[in-house]
Scaffold this motif. Sequence first.
Motif, short mmCIF file in Angstrom:
data_model
loop_
_atom_site.label_atom_id
_atom_site.label_comp_id
_atom_site.label_asym_id
_atom_site.label_seq_id
_atom_site.Cartn_x
_atom_site.Cartn_y
_atom_site.Cartn_z
N LEU A 98 0.85 -1.18 0.00
CA LEU A 98 0.00 0.00 0.00
C LEU A 98 0.90 1.24 0.00
N ILE A 99 0.62 2.16 -0.91
CA ILE A 99 1.33 3.43 -0.89
C ILE A 99 0.54 4.34 0.04
N ARG A 100 1.13 4.69 1.17
CA ARG A 100 0.42 5.45 2.22
C ARG A 100 0.59 6.95 2.08
N ALA A 101 1.72 7.41 1.54
CA ALA A 101 1.93 8.86 1.44
C ALA A 101 2.98 9.16 0.38
N VAL A 102 2.82 10.33 -0.25
CA VAL A 102 3.82 10.82 -1.21
C VAL A 102 4.11 12.29 -0.92
N GLY A 186 11.55 11.42 9.12
CA GLY A 186 11.49 12.87 9.20
C GLY A 186 10.74 13.58 8.07
N ASN A 187 10.24 12.83 7.09
CA ASN A 187 9.53 13.48 5.98
C ASN A 187 8.18 13.99 6.47
N ARG A 188 7.87 15.25 6.17
CA ARG A 188 6.66 15.87 6.73
C ARG A 188 5.38 15.39 6.06
N PHE A 189 5.46 14.62 4.98
CA PHE A 189 4.26 14.13 4.32
C PHE A 189 3.85 12.73 4.78
N VAL A 190 4.63 12.12 5.67
CA VAL A 190 4.26 10.82 6.22
C VAL A 190 2.93 10.99 6.95
N SER A 191 2.06 9.97 6.85
CA SER A 191 0.67 10.12 7.30
C SER A 191 0.54 10.40 8.80
N ARG A 192 1.30 9.76 9.65
CA ARG A 192 1.29 10.10 11.08
C ARG A 192 2.43 9.40 11.78
#
Length: 192
Positions: A98-102, A186-192
């Motif tokens: 599953l791709i959760r975030a980009v 540390g990527n700010r687009f990670v879902s949580r």
Amino acid sequence: MELLPASFFRQPALTLAEDLLGCELIKETEEGTASGYIVETEVYIGAVDKAAHSYNYKRTKRTEVMFGEAGHAYTYVMHTHCLVNVVAGEVGEPEAILIRAVEPVRGIDLMYKRRGDKKEKELTSGPGKLTKALGIVKNDYGHPYGEPPLYIAKGFTPEHISTGPRIGIDNSEEARDFPWRFWVTGNRFVSR
């Protein structure tokens, strides 16, 4: 842009889930092209995973693509949101990521048009958010990722990758604790 060859996807899901981090997920539509670097993934392995739609080799019309060749899209609707996966592994062994975030890269104005007046961080920081922003739909089911309109290209190599339990699968007994979620640290687009 260098598209990933079909051979790239023919690896175990737990390996591919990390290798996809930093790759660029691209969708072309009549409205334009939108893309993002994959920054979060989750693995589902039907043979052993009670959270997988194909658990215990359950074969249905919806899961059929998971039993096929790696490198194809597995899309489905959950709670009104379309979610997108990458089929991995060997034919006959149902594995998907599953791709959760980009992280948004191309077509950011188009993403705002599709998602509304959101903060940039909210555009693609979840599996339903990213499909809406990129224009990925259920009809992309079964599409090979090596060709337009839905494809994956080389991107960047993450410096650090974190792992932990998957999200939103509390009713899957011991599978809820599998450390099969991967993200760019540390990527700010990670879902949580």
